[in-house]
Design a protein around this motif. Structure first.
Motif, PDB file in Angstrom:
ATOM      1  N   LYS A   1       0.834  -1.195   0.000  1.00 27.38           N
ATOM      2  CA  LYS A   1       0.000   0.000   0.000  1.00 27.38           C
ATOM      3  C   LYS A   1       0.870   1.247   0.000  1.00 27.38           C
ATOM      4  O   LYS A   1       1.907   1.313   0.642  1.00 27.38           O
ATOM      5  N   THR A   2       0.419   2.247  -0.743  1.00 28.02           N
ATOM      6  CA  THR A   2       1.075   3.555  -0.702  1.00 28.02           C
ATOM      7  C   THR A   2       0.269   4.458   0.215  1.00 28.02           C
ATOM      8  O   THR A   2      -0.852   4.130   0.628  1.00 28.02           O
ATOM      9  N   ILE A   3       0.857   5.605   0.535  1.00 26.61           N
ATOM     10  CA  ILE A   3       0.146   6.536   1.415  1.00 26.61           C
ATOM     11  C   ILE A   3      -1.166   6.989   0.782  1.00 26.61           C
ATOM     12  O   ILE A   3      -2.189   7.124   1.453  1.00 26.61           O
ATOM     13  N   ASP A   4      -1.155   7.181  -0.539  1.00 28.69           N
ATOM     14  CA  ASP A   4      -2.362   7.653  -1.218  1.00 28.69           C
ATOM     15  C   ASP A   4      -3.512   6.648  -1.130  1.00 28.69           C
ATOM     16  O   ASP A   4      -4.679   7.034  -1.111  1.00 28.69           O
ATOM     17  N   SER A   5      -3.182   5.359  -1.110  1.00 27.80           N
ATOM     18  CA  SER A   5      -4.225   4.330  -1.077  1.00 27.80           C
ATOM     19  C   SER A   5      -4.414   3.741   0.315  1.00 27.80           C
ATOM     20  O   SER A   5      -5.089   2.722   0.477  1.00 27.80           O
ATOM     21  N   LEU A   6      -3.832   4.380   1.323  1.00 25.51           N
ATOM     22  CA  LEU A   6      -3.817   3.825   2.665  1.00 25.51           C
ATOM     23  C   LEU A   6      -5.181   3.873   3.339  1.00 25.51           C
ATOM     24  O   LEU A   6      -5.849   4.901   3.338  1.00 25.51           O
ATOM     25  N   ASP A   7      -5.574   2.752   3.930  1.00 31.37           N
ATOM     26  CA  ASP A   7      -6.703   2.685   4.850  1.00 31.37           C
ATOM     27  C   ASP A   7      -6.110   2.476   6.236  1.00 31.37           C
ATOM     28  O   ASP A   7      -5.726   1.349   6.589  1.00 31.37           O
ATOM     29  N   PRO A   8      -6.007   3.534   7.041  1.00 31.07           N
ATOM     30  CA  PRO A   8      -5.333   3.411   8.338  1.00 31.07           C
ATOM     31  C   PRO A   8      -5.922   2.313   9.225  1.00 31.07           C
ATOM     32  O   PRO A   8      -5.196   1.686  10.009  1.00 31.07           O
ATOM     33  N   SER A   9      -7.224   2.065   9.085  1.00 33.44           N
ATOM     34  CA  SER A   9      -7.864   1.078   9.951  1.00 33.44           C
ATOM     35  C   SER A   9      -7.461  -0.355   9.618  1.00 33.44           C
ATOM     36  O   SER A   9      -7.683  -1.268  10.413  1.00 33.44           O
ATOM     37  N   SER A  10      -6.834  -0.569   8.444  1.00 30.47           N
ATOM     38  CA  SER A  10      -6.484  -1.931   8.041  1.00 30.47           C
ATOM     39  C   SER A  10      -5.413  -2.548   8.937  1.00 30.47           C
ATOM     40  O   SER A  10      -5.269  -3.782   8.975  1.00 30.47           O
ATOM     41  N   PHE A  11      -4.679  -1.724   9.671  1.00 31.07           N
ATOM     42  CA  PHE A  11      -3.639  -2.239  10.557  1.00 31.07           C
ATOM     43  C   PHE A  11      -4.161  -2.517  11.964  1.00 31.07           C
ATOM     44  O   PHE A  11      -3.482  -3.145  12.760  1.00 31.07           O
ATOM     45  N   GLY A  12      -5.368  -2.034  12.271  1.00 31.25           N
ATOM     46  CA  GLY A  12      -5.893  -2.187  13.612  1.00 31.25           C
ATOM     47  C   GLY A  12      -5.112  -1.329  14.599  1.00 31.25           C
ATOM     48  O   GLY A  12      -4.533  -0.299  14.239  1.00 31.25           O
ATOM     49  N   LYS A  13      -5.075  -1.764  15.837  1.00 27.99           N
ATOM     50  CA  LYS A  13      -4.364  -1.037  16.889  1.00 27.99           C
ATOM     51  C   LYS A  13      -2.906  -1.492  16.901  1.00 27.99           C
ATOM     52  O   LYS A  13      -2.606  -2.672  17.082  1.00 27.99           O
ATOM     53  N   VAL A  14      -2.000  -0.544  16.698  1.00 24.39           N
ATOM     54  CA  VAL A  14      -0.575  -0.863  16.507  1.00 24.39           C
ATOM     55  C   VAL A  14       0.231  -0.443  17.738  1.00 24.39           C
ATOM     56  O   VAL A  14       0.149   0.704  18.185  1.00 24.39           O
ATOM     57  N   ALA A  15       1.024  -1.368  18.255  1.00 23.38           N
ATOM     58  CA  ALA A  15       1.987  -1.045  19.310  1.00 23.38           C
ATOM     59  C   ALA A  15       3.336  -0.781  18.663  1.00 23.38           C
ATOM     60  O   ALA A  15       3.876  -1.652  17.974  1.00 23.38           O
ATOM     61  N   VAL A  16       3.857   0.422  18.835  1.00 22.60           N
ATOM     62  CA  VAL A  16       5.228   0.711  18.416  1.00 22.60           C
ATOM     63  C   VAL A  16       6.097   0.443  19.638  1.00 22.60           C
ATOM     64  O   VAL A  16       6.043   1.166  20.625  1.00 22.60           O
ATOM     65  N   MET A  17       6.850  -0.638  19.583  1.00 24.10           N
ATOM     66  CA  MET A  17       7.587  -1.111  20.756  1.00 24.10           C
ATOM     67  C   MET A  17       9.001  -0.555  20.730  1.00 24.10           C
ATOM     68  O   MET A  17       9.781  -0.845  19.823  1.00 24.10           O
ATOM     69  N   PHE A  18       9.329   0.254  21.720  1.00 25.38           N
ATOM     70  CA  PHE A  18      10.668   0.837  21.781  1.00 25.38           C
ATOM     71  C   PHE A  18      11.049   1.138  23.211  1.00 25.38           C
ATOM     72  O   PHE A  18      10.217   1.076  24.115  1.00 25.38           O
ATOM     73  N   GLY A  19      12.328   1.436  23.418  1.00 31.28           N
ATOM     74  CA  GLY A  19      12.856   1.615  24.773  1.00 31.28           C
ATOM     75  C   GLY A  19      13.590   0.352  25.180  1.00 31.28           C
ATOM     76  O   GLY A  19      14.700   0.098  24.741  1.00 31.28           O
ATOM     77  N   GLY A  20      12.930  -0.460  25.993  1.00 30.28           N
ATOM     78  CA  GLY A  20      13.526  -1.710  26.442  1.00 30.28           C
ATOM     79  C   GLY A  20      14.667  -1.510  27.418  1.00 30.28           C
ATOM     80  O   GLY A  20      14.910  -0.407  27.906  1.00 30.28           O
ATOM     81  N   LYS A  21      15.377  -2.590  27.698  1.00 30.37           N
ATOM     82  CA  LYS A  21      16.412  -2.568  28.730  1.00 30.37           C
ATOM     83  C   LYS A  21      17.830  -2.764  28.192  1.00 30.37           C
ATOM     84  O   LYS A  21      18.766  -2.889  28.972  1.00 30.37           O
ATOM     85  N   SER A  22      17.989  -2.804  26.890  1.00 27.79           N
ATOM     86  CA  SER A  22      19.318  -3.078  26.341  1.00 27.79           C
ATOM     87  C   SER A  22      20.225  -1.857  26.447  1.00 27.79           C
ATOM     88  O   SER A  22      19.786  -0.751  26.781  1.00 27.79           O
ATOM     89  N   ALA A  23      21.499  -2.073  26.110  1.00 27.62           N
ATOM     90  CA  ALA A  23      22.465  -0.971  26.116  1.00 27.62           C
ATOM     91  C   ALA A  23      22.142   0.071  25.050  1.00 27.62           C
ATOM     92  O   ALA A  23      22.698   1.168  25.066  1.00 27.62           O
TER      93      ALA A  23
END
Length: 316
Positions: free
Chosen positions: A2-24
């Motif tokens: 999908k491109t941005i022009d044809s994007l249906d944002p709801s097609s991804f559902g609820k998205v967790a962007v996972m970042f941070g964590g405990k690594s160095a």
């Protein structure tokens, strides 16, 4: 895709962007994750921050997340651990699978596989903390050419790495690297230019050449220094660019990498390329390499973030 022009944002559902964590690499992960999160939000995608250092992984289920975009760098996020947990929870995620993540994260296993397949990589030795004999340092230096890089096997962003040129420095560097990992890679130093090739959904993006006045392209050069120079186009001929792209894809596929990632190289003064390492969750900061290569290919940062998210559509 999908491109941005044809994007249906709801097609991804609820998205967790996972970042941070405990690594160095937490500091870099926070920068990458926030940049990606803001881009997805600008597209109207229902994206949310999720930091596994602050939230239990089971909250992904209780909060009804549909998929996870992994922006964790280093251990716990890039080594197959999180990928395995998400598979057990039956939650789709971005990037490489458990096997691909684990192999790409381990510099020693990567080199062993590449070497077995006849792919070019520098000569090396391995030091194991439980059996390391300091008396072996002279023989190692003699074998590898008296100028070597010492690398913890499973750290990213050049953390714990040291360049040495005598036996005493080698012993100290190995002992320092043991603070990060029980297995340490000691690699012949390749004098020349450093390159990287980003991979996205089976396609190689334009290569980048990096140049730093520092001893090598270390953590400071990557994230903090204003003196590091990036060249994209990298200055390679069309034939060399194709050669490097093909080698990057072979190296990534050999380690079962998928979705997106990055392969780093050295080129010696004869023009020979040598594989350094693979990355399955490369940085996405303002100084990062994948966004730079994507821009050269005509792709905005927001389009890149969307493309990374789309790698989750076939990963559950």
């Amino acid at each position: 895709m999908k491109t941005i022009d044809s994007l249906d944002p709801s097609s991804f559902g609820k998205v967790a962007v996972m970042f941070g964590g405990k690594s160095a690499e937490r500091e870099v992960s926070l920068l990458s994750g926030n940049a990606v999160l803001n881009s997805l939000l600008s597209l109207g995608i229902d994206a949310h921050r999720f930091d596994p250092a602050e939230q239990a992984i089971t909250e992904l289920l209780t909060q009804n997340f549909s998929r996870v975009l992994i922006m964790l760098h280093g251990r716990g996020g890039e080594d197959g651990t999180m990928q395995g947990a998400l598979q057990l929870l039956n939650i789709p995620y971005t990037g490489s699978s458990v096997l691909g993540s684990a192999l790409c994260m381990d510099k020693i296993k990567s080199k062993q596989i590449w070497q077995t397949l006849g792919l070019p990589t520098a000569k090396y030795e391995i030091a194991v903390k439980s059996s390391f004999d300091a008396g072996s340092c002279k023989a190692i230096m003699d074998k590898l050419g008296n100028e070597v890089m010492v690398k913890p096997a499973q750290e990213g962003s050049s953390i714990g790495m040291t360049k040495v040129n005598n036996t005493q420095q080698l012993e100290t560097a190995i002992q320092d690297a043991f603070n990060y990992d029980e297995h340490v890679l000691i690699e012949q130093f390749i004098q020349g230019s450093e390159f990287t090739v980003s991979l996205l959904n089976g396609q190689a993006l334009p290569s980048i050449r990096m140049s730093t006045p520092r001893i090598f392209y270390d953590y400071t050069a990557k994230y903090k220094s204003d003196s590091t120079q990036y060249f994209c186009p990298s200055g390679l001929s069309g034939e060399q660019e194709e050669q490097l792209a093909e080698l990057a894809q072979k190296a990534f596929n050999a380690l079962s990498g998928s979705g997106w990632g990055r392969i780093d190289f050295m080129q010696d003064k004869t023009g020979q390329f040598y594989l350094l390492e693979a990355n399955t969750v490369p940085g996405m900061t303002e100084k990062s390499l994948v966004p730079m290569a994507a821009k050269q290919a005509g792709m905005s940062f927001t389009e890149l973030a969307l493309a990374v998210l789309q790698t989750s559509m076939g990963n559950a």
